[in-house]
Motif scaffolding. Structure first.
Motif, PDB file in Angstrom:
ATOM      1  N   ARG A  84      47.659  18.487   3.809  1.00  0.00           N
ATOM      2  CA  ARG A  84      48.856  18.896   4.149  1.00  0.00           C
ATOM      3  C   ARG A  84      48.881  18.024   5.079  1.00  0.00           C
ATOM      4  NH1 ARG A  84      50.729  23.639   6.822  1.00  0.00           N
ATOM      5  NH2 ARG A  84      48.399  23.863   8.272  1.00  0.00           N
ATOM      6  N   TYR A  85      50.220  17.375   4.926  1.00  0.00           N
ATOM      7  CA  TYR A  85      50.541  16.139   6.040  1.00  0.00           C
ATOM      8  C   TYR A  85      51.796  16.170   7.036  1.00  0.00           C
ATOM      9  CZ  TYR A  85      50.767  13.125   2.063  1.00  0.00           C
ATOM     10  OH  TYR A  85      51.207  12.503   0.864  1.00  0.00           O
ATOM     11  N   GLU A  86      52.321  15.502   7.448  1.00  0.00           N
ATOM     12  CA  GLU A  86      53.816  15.270   7.360  1.00  0.00           C
ATOM     13  C   GLU A  86      54.038  14.042   7.601  1.00  0.00           C
ATOM     14  OE1 GLU A  86      56.008  18.039   9.739  1.00  0.00           O
ATOM     15  OE2 GLU A  86      55.438  18.000  11.805  1.00  0.00           O
ATOM     16  N   ILE A  87      54.906  13.125   8.092  1.00  0.00           N
ATOM     17  CA  ILE A  87      55.206  11.864   8.048  1.00  0.00           C
ATOM     18  C   ILE A  87      56.656  11.973   8.474  1.00  0.00           C
ATOM     19  CG2 ILE A  87      55.851   9.557   7.603  1.00  0.00           C
ATOM     20  CD1 ILE A  87      53.872   9.413   5.192  1.00  0.00           C
ATOM     21  N   ILE A  88      56.196  11.161   9.758  1.00  0.00           N
ATOM     22  CA  ILE A  88      57.671  11.482  10.650  1.00  0.00           C
ATOM     23  C   ILE A  88      58.358  10.367  11.170  1.00  0.00           C
ATOM     24  CG2 ILE A  88      59.211  12.092  13.085  1.00  0.00           C
ATOM     25  CD1 ILE A  88      57.281  14.631  12.625  1.00  0.00           C
ATOM     26  N   GLY A 110      56.991  16.075   1.955  1.00  0.00           N
ATOM     27  CA  GLY A 110      56.332  16.188   3.456  1.00  0.00           C
ATOM     28  C   GLY A 110      57.352  14.617   4.281  1.00  0.00           C
ATOM     29  N   LEU A 111      58.358  14.227   3.517  1.00  0.00           N
ATOM     30  CA  LEU A 111      58.391  12.628   4.636  1.00  0.00           C
ATOM     31  C   LEU A 111      60.139  13.608   6.103  1.00  0.00           C
ATOM     32  CD1 LEU A 111      58.868   9.709   5.910  1.00  0.00           C
ATOM     33  CD2 LEU A 111      60.036   9.733   3.166  1.00  0.00           C
ATOM     34  N   ARG A 112      60.052  13.278   6.731  1.00  0.00           N
ATOM     35  CA  ARG A 112      61.354  13.479   7.742  1.00  0.00           C
ATOM     36  C   ARG A 112      61.635  12.278   8.719  1.00  0.00           C
ATOM     37  NH1 ARG A 112      58.922  17.324  10.788  1.00  0.00           N
ATOM     38  NH2 ARG A 112      60.646  18.413  12.187  1.00  0.00           N
ATOM     39  N   TYR A 113      63.165  12.116   8.973  1.00  0.00           N
ATOM     40  CA  TYR A 113      63.537  11.019   9.281  1.00  0.00           C
ATOM     41  C   TYR A 113      64.524  11.173  10.563  1.00  0.00           C
ATOM     42  CZ  TYR A 113      66.337   6.099   9.245  1.00  0.00           C
ATOM     43  OH  TYR A 113      66.883   5.166   9.153  1.00  0.00           O
ATOM     44  N   ILE A 114      64.741  10.775  11.503  1.00  0.00           N
ATOM     45  CA  ILE A 114      65.440  10.575  13.332  1.00  0.00           C
ATOM     46  C   ILE A 114      65.372   9.362  12.800  1.00  0.00           C
ATOM     47  CG2 ILE A 114      65.745  11.217  15.431  1.00  0.00           C
ATOM     48  CD1 ILE A 114      62.648  13.251  15.102  1.00  0.00           C
ATOM     49  N   SER A 115      67.355   9.237  12.983  1.00  0.00           N
ATOM     50  CA  SER A 115      67.684   7.890  13.546  1.00  0.00           C
ATOM     51  C   SER A 115      68.275   8.009  14.533  1.00  0.00           C
ATOM     52  CB  SER A 115      68.477   7.451  12.477  1.00  0.00           C
ATOM     53  OG  SER A 115      69.266   6.315  12.314  1.00  0.00           O
ATOM     54  N   PHE A 116      68.150   7.141  15.422  1.00  0.00           N
ATOM     55  CA  PHE A 116      69.163   6.969  16.802  1.00  0.00           C
ATOM     56  C   PHE A 116      69.892   6.420  17.114  1.00  0.00           C
ATOM     57  CE2 PHE A 116      64.694   7.807  20.020  1.00  0.00           C
ATOM     58  CZ  PHE A 116      64.289   8.691  19.466  1.00  0.00           C
ATOM     59  N   SER A 117      71.466   6.422  17.555  1.00  0.00           N
ATOM     60  CA  SER A 117      72.409   5.640  18.236  1.00  0.00           C
ATOM     61  C   SER A 117      72.120   4.492  17.957  1.00  0.00           C
ATOM     62  CB  SER A 117      73.610   6.954  18.318  1.00  0.00           C
ATOM     63  OG  SER A 117      73.119   6.873  19.719  1.00  0.00           O
ATOM     64  N   ARG A 118      71.746   4.438  19.236  1.00  0.00           N
ATOM     65  CA  ARG A 118      70.918   3.525  19.708  1.00  0.00           C
ATOM     66  C   ARG A 118      69.105   2.731  19.586  1.00  0.00           C
ATOM     67  NH1 ARG A 118      70.244   2.760  24.886  1.00  0.00           N
ATOM     68  NH2 ARG A 118      71.025   4.541  26.065  1.00  0.00           N
ATOM     69  N   ASN A 119      69.311   1.955  20.533  1.00  0.00           N
ATOM     70  CA  ASN A 119      67.949   1.591  20.810  1.00  0.00           C
ATOM     71  C   ASN A 119      67.046   1.898  21.864  1.00  0.00           C
ATOM     72  OD1 ASN A 119      65.848  -0.505  22.490  1.00  0.00           O
ATOM     73  ND2 ASN A 119      65.083  -0.162  20.009  1.00  0.00           N
ATOM     74  N   PHE A 120      67.163   3.445  22.232  1.00  0.00           N
ATOM     75  CA  PHE A 120      65.784   3.634  22.867  1.00  0.00           C
ATOM     76  C   PHE A 120      65.030   2.997  23.813  1.00  0.00           C
ATOM     77  CE2 PHE A 120      69.499   6.595  21.800  1.00  0.00           C
ATOM     78  CZ  PHE A 120      69.598   7.267  22.957  1.00  0.00           C
ATOM     79  N   ALA A 128      60.451  11.600  20.290  1.00  0.00           N
ATOM     80  CA  ALA A 128      61.194  12.100  20.062  1.00  0.00           C
ATOM     81  C   ALA A 128      60.362  12.645  18.657  1.00  0.00           C
ATOM     82  CB  ALA A 128      62.111  11.419  19.393  1.00  0.00           C
ATOM     83  N   GLY A 129      59.474  11.905  18.004  1.00  0.00           N
ATOM     84  CA  GLY A 129      58.563  12.218  16.623  1.00  0.00           C
ATOM     85  C   GLY A 129      57.832  13.511  17.266  1.00  0.00           C
ATOM     86  N   ILE A 130      56.829  13.268  18.450  1.00  0.00           N
ATOM     87  CA  ILE A 130      56.438  14.154  19.305  1.00  0.00           C
ATOM     88  C   ILE A 130      56.967  15.857  18.917  1.00  0.00           C
ATOM     89  CG2 ILE A 130      54.815  15.159  20.911  1.00  0.00           C
ATOM     90  CD1 ILE A 130      53.874  11.615  21.028  1.00  0.00           C
ATOM     91  N   ASP A 131      57.875  15.693  19.541  1.00  0.00           N
ATOM     92  CA  ASP A 131      58.814  16.642  19.841  1.00  0.00           C
ATOM     93  C   ASP A 131      59.314  17.353  18.241  1.00  0.00           C
ATOM     94  OD1 ASP A 131      58.548  17.086  22.092  1.00  0.00           O
ATOM     95  OD2 ASP A 131      61.091  16.019  23.025  1.00  0.00           O
ATOM     96  N   ALA A 132      59.141  16.742  17.412  1.00  0.00           N
ATOM     97  CA  ALA A 132      59.360  17.319  15.802  1.00  0.00           C
ATOM     98  C   ALA A 132      58.479  17.554  15.588  1.00  0.00           C
ATOM     99  CB  ALA A 132      60.255  15.863  15.147  1.00  0.00           C
ATOM    100  N   ALA A 133      57.410  17.379  15.438  1.00  0.00           N
ATOM    101  CA  ALA A 133      55.883  17.252  14.773  1.00  0.00           C
ATOM    102  C   ALA A 133      55.869  18.871  14.681  1.00  0.00           C
ATOM    103  CB  ALA A 133      54.700  16.273  15.458  1.00  0.00           C
ATOM    104  N   GLN A 134      55.469  19.081  13.163  1.00  0.00           N
ATOM    105  CA  GLN A 134      54.921  20.739  13.132  1.00  0.00           C
ATOM    106  C   GLN A 134      53.626  20.249  13.078  1.00  0.00           C
ATOM    107  OE1 GLN A 134      57.108  21.442  10.273  1.00  0.00           O
ATOM    108  NE2 GLN A 134      59.023  21.761  11.493  1.00  0.00           N
ATOM    109  N   GLY A 135      52.542  19.691  12.821  1.00  0.00           N
ATOM    110  CA  GLY A 135      51.208  19.790  12.254  1.00  0.00           C
ATOM    111  C   GLY A 135      50.737  19.792  13.733  1.00  0.00           C
ATOM    112  N   ASP A 136      49.246  20.363  13.696  1.00  0.00           N
ATOM    113  CA  ASP A 136      48.094  20.639  14.460  1.00  0.00           C
ATOM    114  C   ASP A 136      47.025  19.567  15.117  1.00  0.00           C
ATOM    115  OD1 ASP A 136      47.797  23.786  13.187  1.00  0.00           O
ATOM    116  OD2 ASP A 136      47.270  22.622  11.247  1.00  0.00           O
ATOM    117  N   ALA A 137      47.498  18.277  14.521  1.00  0.00           N
ATOM    118  CA  ALA A 137      46.946  16.806  14.893  1.00  0.00           C
ATOM    119  C   ALA A 137      48.524  16.415  14.633  1.00  0.00           C
ATOM    120  CB  ALA A 137      45.479  16.309  14.503  1.00  0.00           C
ATOM    121  N   VAL A 138      47.903  15.105  16.238  1.00  0.00           N
ATOM    122  CA  VAL A 138      49.144  14.347  15.961  1.00  0.00           C
ATOM    123  C   VAL A 138      49.199  12.843  16.080  1.00  0.00           C
ATOM    124  CG1 VAL A 138      51.662  13.206  16.789  1.00  0.00           C
ATOM    125  CG2 VAL A 138      51.261  15.686  16.565  1.00  0.00           C
TER     126      VAL A 138
END
Length: 181
Positions: A84-88, A110-120, A128-138
């Protein structure tokens, strides 16, 4: 809660900071030599499931030209060892057509997407990706093929065997005088 483990891939210029590293492969770069090292730290025995969810966090800034190919290759690699895997993917305010490329791919499981309004910055995208991750390992990995995908099965195996953090380091050395000629 942040996943129990970070399996990562980061760049390091010198490996002397990591005396316990072991060389696992080599490649070439223009005008230099690369060697890939795996760094592990001892850990207490863990009981990690074989069907653990593996989360891959990919920061993207102006990566549209190769993002679809990278995601295809990453999915193929993950399918070879992860049940099982997810890609963010986190778009860090790209000015190219990263949004359009990702919109065409979001139908894939398994593909998820986050788009920032500007370059942070890359660190904000990774957070942001770690916060959104649901996996046992990142797994933190760039989409520019800088880090060899073929290392992911071994890195994940080490995590399953009890290592809490696994890093892949790239050692770049200058060519010798003879090689430069």
């Amino acid at each position: 809660e942040i996943a129990s483990c970070l399996v990562g891939s980061e760049m390091c210029i010198r490996d002397s900071y990591f005396p316990d590293s072991r060389r696992i492969g080599s490649g070439s770069a223009i005008g230099s030599r690369k060697a890939f090292y795996m760094v592990t730290a001892p850990a207490l025995p863990k009981n990690r499931p074989a069907d653990a969810l593996i989360s891959c966090v990919i920061p993207a800034y102006n990566e549209a030209a190769h993002l679809a190919d990278f995601l295809r290759d990453l999915r193929k690699t993950l399918a070879g060892f992860a049940a099982r895997y997810e890609i963010i993917v986190i778009n860090d305010g790209s000015r190219d057509n990263t949004d359009e490329i990702m919109a065409s791919l979001l139908h894939e499981d398994g593909l998820r997407y986050i788009s920032f309004s500007r370059n942070f910055g890359k660190e904000a995208a990774l957070s942001a990706g770690i916060d959104a991750a649901q996996g046992d390992a990142v797994i933190l990995i760039d989409s520019d093929y800088q880090h060899p995908l073929e290392l992911l099965p071994e890195m994940t195996r080490l995590w399953r065997d009890g290592i809490d953090m696994v890093l892949s380091l790239i050692h770049i050395s200058e060519p010798t005088r003879q090689e430069a000629i």
